[in-house]
Design a protein around this motif. Sequence first.
Motif, PDB file in Angstrom:
ATOM      1  N   ASN A  41      46.845  41.361  39.541  1.00  0.00           N
ATOM      2  CA  ASN A  41      46.623  42.810  40.170  1.00  0.00           C
ATOM      3  C   ASN A  41      44.988  44.214  39.564  1.00  0.00           C
ATOM      4  OD1 ASN A  41      47.175  44.208  37.626  1.00  0.00           O
ATOM      5  ND2 ASN A  41      48.798  45.127  38.605  1.00  0.00           N
ATOM      6  N   PRO A  42      45.415  44.803  40.154  1.00  0.00           N
ATOM      7  CA  PRO A  42      44.209  45.606  40.516  1.00  0.00           C
ATOM      8  C   PRO A  42      44.222  46.587  39.048  1.00  0.00           C
ATOM      9  CG  PRO A  42      45.057  46.274  42.594  1.00  0.00           C
ATOM     10  CD  PRO A  42      45.715  45.172  42.087  1.00  0.00           C
ATOM     11  N   GLN A  43      44.446  46.541  38.431  1.00  0.00           N
ATOM     12  CA  GLN A  43      44.669  47.419  36.597  1.00  0.00           C
ATOM     13  C   GLN A  43      44.029  46.216  36.277  1.00  0.00           C
ATOM     14  OE1 GLN A  43      44.989  50.409  36.144  1.00  0.00           O
ATOM     15  NE2 GLN A  43      44.402  50.162  33.691  1.00  0.00           N
ATOM     16  N   ALA A  44      44.596  44.876  36.252  1.00  0.00           N
ATOM     17  CA  ALA A  44      44.382  43.825  35.633  1.00  0.00           C
ATOM     18  C   ALA A  44      42.815  44.052  36.118  1.00  0.00           C
ATOM     19  CB  ALA A  44      44.925  42.776  35.752  1.00  0.00           C
ATOM     20  N   GLU A  45      42.022  43.572  36.817  1.00  0.00           N
ATOM     21  CA  GLU A  45      40.983  43.702  37.104  1.00  0.00           C
ATOM     22  C   GLU A  45      40.189  44.799  36.360  1.00  0.00           C
ATOM     23  OE1 GLU A  45      40.959  42.408  41.588  1.00  0.00           O
ATOM     24  OE2 GLU A  45      40.784  44.111  41.629  1.00  0.00           O
ATOM     25  N   VAL A  46      40.543  46.430  36.190  1.00  0.00           N
ATOM     26  CA  VAL A  46      39.558  47.187  36.044  1.00  0.00           C
ATOM     27  C   VAL A  46      39.922  46.946  34.220  1.00  0.00           C
ATOM     28  CG1 VAL A  46      40.381  50.245  35.504  1.00  0.00           C
ATOM     29  CG2 VAL A  46      41.156  49.427  37.610  1.00  0.00           C
TER      30      VAL A  46
END
Length: 360
Positions: A41-46
């Motif tokens: 997910n996007p937060q994992a990317e961050v």
Amino acid sequence: MLQFFYKTVKIEECQIYEIVKKSLPIGFTLVDEEGMIVDFNPQAEVITGYLKSEVVGQSHIEILHGTSDREACPLFRYAIQKKQQTAAVETNIKQKSGELITIVASISPLFDENQNFIGGVELFRDITGIKKLERERKNILPMFAHDMKHPVITAGGFLSRLLSGKAGPVTEPQAGYLNIIKDELQKVEELISDFLEFSRFEATEYRPLRSAFNIEDAIRHQMEITRSDAEKKNIQISFDYPETLIPVISADGTMIERVIANLLDNAVKYSPQDTNISLKLKDWNLEVLVQITDSGIGISDEHLPYIFDAFYRVSRDAMGSGLGLSIAKAIIEAHGGKIWVKSIPGEGSTFSFTLPKGGE
């Protein structure tokens, strides 16, 4: 019509999954049975610095843990081997930049109807900053206390020289003031010593130095030390112990004596004039039980849950650092024992602790 209904439900489930996954304020990764990343997910990317397109189809273990060893991954180490969900596991992962960060992860393995592992979900957040603050707090306060102790001891030494007349005659009023200053410095030194020792226990550096220890003799010794203070308040101290008990256990004698001294000193301190304090030593199968009962002011129910917390004081008028009971708890628990208190306001308190006879 029924087929359309099921198709609609399936579409809605997929939409809900995407909405939830993208809205999560924490990292989300889904892996298959081989540990290959299926979703990100996007937060994992961050958190990791990797784009989803860079990691999907890649080994979760190799990319984030920098190794091919499955033992390095909490998902495989805990969830798969133990066949259970494990929450709040701390571990390190490597960002795309190569920097190691600390995460806390909640892991959920996925199994089919035959209990075969088919993948897993890992929810995680970056706690590197929190861990850094914890380390700094644990380091800076003991360092600060340690640096304070030296000038306090030095000042006390010079005060002793002044009082002895080595720097010239001292008048009686001057001596009185100097003695007050010396007493207050002594209190500061004791507070600093308590804090330094507490810091050592908090950092889990304390390991009992066990040897044969006669707990009955230790209790009697501490009673004699305390008796003079008790006599000033006309407090009677009694000791009850079974004749059949063999009082020699495996323990760190110096530390256990400190616990007994602390509890006995508190009993005398908070007991009124003309009362009694009783000590009991009991045989509890594989343990020994020590109880110290006073007839003091007692502790109200609102304070009992926190009485062993560091720096906790029942009132602003309470003396000491507020660390004595916390240190006592750390010592007893390091020995594999337990410590607790029962109290009735206005009637007194009973502090009890147990110790294994043969150590852990």
